[in-house]
Design a protein around this motif. Structure first.
Motif, PDB file in Angstrom:
ATOM      1  N   LEU A 151       0.817  -1.216   0.000  1.00 17.88           N
ATOM      2  CA  LEU A 151       0.000   0.000   0.000  1.00 17.88           C
ATOM      3  C   LEU A 151       0.849   1.263   0.000  1.00 17.88           C
ATOM      4  O   LEU A 151       0.623   2.180  -0.802  1.00 17.88           O
ATOM      5  N   GLU A 152       1.824   1.331   0.902  1.00 19.28           N
ATOM      6  CA  GLU A 152       2.539   2.598   1.094  1.00 19.28           C
ATOM      7  C   GLU A 152       3.415   2.952  -0.102  1.00 19.28           C
ATOM      8  O   GLU A 152       3.547   4.135  -0.449  1.00 19.28           O
ATOM      9  N   THR A 154       2.780   2.005  -3.276  1.00 20.46           N
ATOM     10  CA  THR A 154       1.819   2.366  -4.331  1.00 20.46           C
ATOM     11  C   THR A 154       1.335   3.800  -4.134  1.00 20.46           C
ATOM     12  O   THR A 154       1.214   4.579  -5.081  1.00 20.46           O
ATOM     13  N   SER A 169       1.289   8.018 -20.417  1.00 21.57           N
ATOM     14  CA  SER A 169       1.417   6.665 -19.892  1.00 21.57           C
ATOM     15  C   SER A 169       0.548   5.742 -20.707  1.00 21.57           C
ATOM     16  O   SER A 169      -0.622   6.006 -20.913  1.00 21.57           O
ATOM     17  N   SER A 171       0.225   2.734 -19.731  1.00 21.08           N
ATOM     18  CA  SER A 171       0.046   1.624 -18.799  1.00 21.08           C
ATOM     19  C   SER A 171      -0.996   1.965 -17.741  1.00 21.08           C
ATOM     20  O   SER A 171      -1.050   3.094 -17.247  1.00 21.08           O
ATOM     21  N   ASP A 172      -1.824   0.978 -17.394  1.00 21.77           N
ATOM     22  CA  ASP A 172      -2.803   1.166 -16.323  1.00 21.77           C
ATOM     23  C   ASP A 172      -2.131   1.314 -14.964  1.00 21.77           C
ATOM     24  O   ASP A 172      -2.764   1.749 -14.002  1.00 21.77           O
ATOM     25  N   ILE A 175      -2.599   4.739 -13.577  1.00 19.08           N
ATOM     26  CA  ILE A 175      -3.976   5.123 -13.203  1.00 19.08           C
ATOM     27  C   ILE A 175      -4.298   4.585 -11.808  1.00 19.08           C
ATOM     28  O   ILE A 175      -4.899   5.266 -10.976  1.00 19.08           O
ATOM     29  N   ILE A 176      -3.894   3.333 -11.546  1.00 19.35           N
ATOM     30  CA  ILE A 176      -4.228   2.676 -10.276  1.00 19.35           C
ATOM     31  C   ILE A 176      -3.530   3.370  -9.105  1.00 19.35           C
ATOM     32  O   ILE A 176      -4.145   3.662  -8.079  1.00 19.35           O
ATOM     33  N   ASN A 179      -4.990   6.975  -8.623  1.00 23.14           N
ATOM     34  CA  ASN A 179      -6.319   6.915  -8.005  1.00 23.14           C
ATOM     35  C   ASN A 179      -6.209   6.671  -6.497  1.00 23.14           C
ATOM     36  O   ASN A 179      -6.898   7.307  -5.691  1.00 23.14           O
ATOM     37  N   LEU A 180      -5.312   5.752  -6.103  1.00 24.72           N
ATOM     38  CA  LEU A 180      -5.136   5.445  -4.675  1.00 24.72           C
ATOM     39  C   LEU A 180      -4.667   6.687  -3.923  1.00 24.72           C
ATOM     40  O   LEU A 180      -5.188   7.022  -2.857  1.00 24.72           O
ATOM     41  N   SER A 183      -7.383   9.654  -3.787  1.00 23.07           N
ATOM     42  CA  SER A 183      -8.537   9.438  -2.908  1.00 23.07           C
ATOM     43  C   SER A 183      -8.126   9.301  -1.438  1.00 23.07           C
ATOM     44  O   SER A 183      -8.983   9.086  -0.574  1.00 23.07           O
ATOM     45  N   ASN A 184      -6.832   9.428  -1.148  1.00 22.88           N
ATOM     46  CA  ASN A 184      -6.366   9.304   0.247  1.00 22.88           C
ATOM     47  C   ASN A 184      -5.373  10.379   0.660  1.00 22.88           C
ATOM     48  O   ASN A 184      -4.828  10.328   1.760  1.00 22.88           O
TER      49      ASN A 184
ATOM     50  N   ASP B 172      -2.154  -6.034   1.470  1.00 24.44           N
ATOM     51  CA  ASP B 172      -2.556  -4.736   0.927  1.00 24.44           C
ATOM     52  C   ASP B 172      -3.233  -4.870  -0.432  1.00 24.44           C
ATOM     53  O   ASP B 172      -3.877  -3.927  -0.900  1.00 24.44           O
ATOM     54  N   ASN B 179     -10.236   0.112  -2.963  1.00 22.26           N
ATOM     55  CA  ASN B 179     -10.206   1.576  -3.085  1.00 22.26           C
ATOM     56  C   ASN B 179     -10.493   2.009  -4.524  1.00 22.26           C
ATOM     57  O   ASN B 179     -11.256   2.947  -4.767  1.00 22.26           O
TER      58      ASN B 179
END
Lengths: 233, 233
Positions: A151-152, A154, A169, A171-172, A175-176, A179-180, A183-184, B172, B179
């Protein structure tokens, strides 16, 4: 325009050509945060090392030796991998050798890159400002945990992507992570506390480290890999 | 309580013990969406196959043969991997052999699982309801794209995690997928359109497929792997 991708685990680096890329190595809890902190304490250079034995050998050469396994300092070494435990120390004119479970191994996988930088929330804007001035493609390389996404790292990859001025980019992966982060981003410490790594490090001492590593832009510096040594850019 | 993890790329499956797990294979664009659609059209069974040659060999055995490479139907096969192109066809009492770039290869990697299910947005609630009744650990296995994480499979993994009733997770991998889904769930089609895979498939015909594969709960059925054949549960 330069391309950005995120590589979520060190072993997946085999999918990428490295020689034309700037790689940012990420191990928020805690190797890259610790390396950035060591340079803020005026360390001359830091050698990232894979094995404990090799790292121990540097003691006789006058190095400060640091090693961590399973989240703890290894017996016989000067320090472990806790940035908060080195804050009161002075590393001026000191050379350091360090071996950690994930981060230093990840750094060593990037030796064929065009340039390898060490990134953490502690030096986020320094890294972003540097990347903004470059035209080379960028690979954000997460150390992960035992071969899996974490998590950290990413979240920090997402922070870079969200902050950088111009990129493409295909590559997805970008985006992932973006987004993480987006939203945080208002509460980095709280989301990192939810990570599995934070749970593994959840003693009180380690909570201090997690809080420390969640600070944004505490330092304005960039460590980079010069052959086998990390130095300040 | 059962544990859930997300494996973001097929090759990372080597990090997991499979024999005690229910695995949900995910290839939203398009293999698992197509397989679910084929069963809705009354196909008897579907054999997932790695190579084009092996797949072609099933023609003489009376099978409908389907194959896709680089997003397109392969010459000499009855169909490619487009769910929208089979909607008007009847597969009653038909046996099918199918070879796709990512999805069928991923399915074949799960033969040592306790149970392998085929998941897509088209049968999301069927999958969730089934998983809710089981006590075995769950691995959500994304097909990804050429060894890297992808958006649409991660999104679907997040949809399962967000919908399931009771689980634990020490990884994670679940937080990241959940998310992504929860911050995009109001517009699945639009976020999938942003994926690199959707961009590669962006001809008009393929946009119809992407829209089709973004539909939630169109079908109430669960394909599972019985030895080397997919059948309806």
């Amino acid at each position: 325009m330069k391309n950005i991708e995120v590589c979520y685990t060190p072993n997946s680096i085999i999918n990428y050509k490295l020689s034309n890329k700037i790689i940012v190595v990420i191990d928020i809890l805690r190797a890259t945060s610790t390396i950035v902190t060591l340079f803020s304490k005026k360390a001359t250079s830091i050698i990232p090392i894979e094995t404990l034995d090799e790292c121990k050998g540097y003691k006789n050469k006058g190095y400060v030796i640091m090693a961590e396994r399973m989240g703890k300092k290894v017996k016989g070494f000067d320090f472990g991998n806790s940035p908060s435990k080195i804050l009161e120390k002075d590393f001026k004119n000191k050379k350091i050798a360090i071996a950690t479970s994930n981060g230093t191994k990840t750094i060593l996988k990037t030796r064929k890159s065009k340039m390898t930088l060490i990134g953490s929330f502690l030096n986020l804007t320094s890294i972003v400002n540097y990347l903004d001035k470059q035209s080379d493609d960028i690979l954000l390389l997460c150390s992960g945990w035992q071969g899996s996404i974490n998590l950290e790292d990413t979240l920090f990859a997402g922070a870079i992507i969200s902050s950088i001025s111009n990129y493409t980019s295909e590559s997805d992966s970008t985006i992932i992570a973006k987004n993480l982060y987006e939203s945080n981003k208002d509460d980095i410490f709280n989301i990192i506390k939810k990570s599995s790594h934070a749970k593994r490090l959840s003693s009180n001492d380690n909570l201090i480290d997690i809080k420390f590593c969640s600070q944004i832009d505490k330092y304005d510096l960039i460590p980079y890999l010069d052959n086998d040594k990390l130095k300040l850019l």
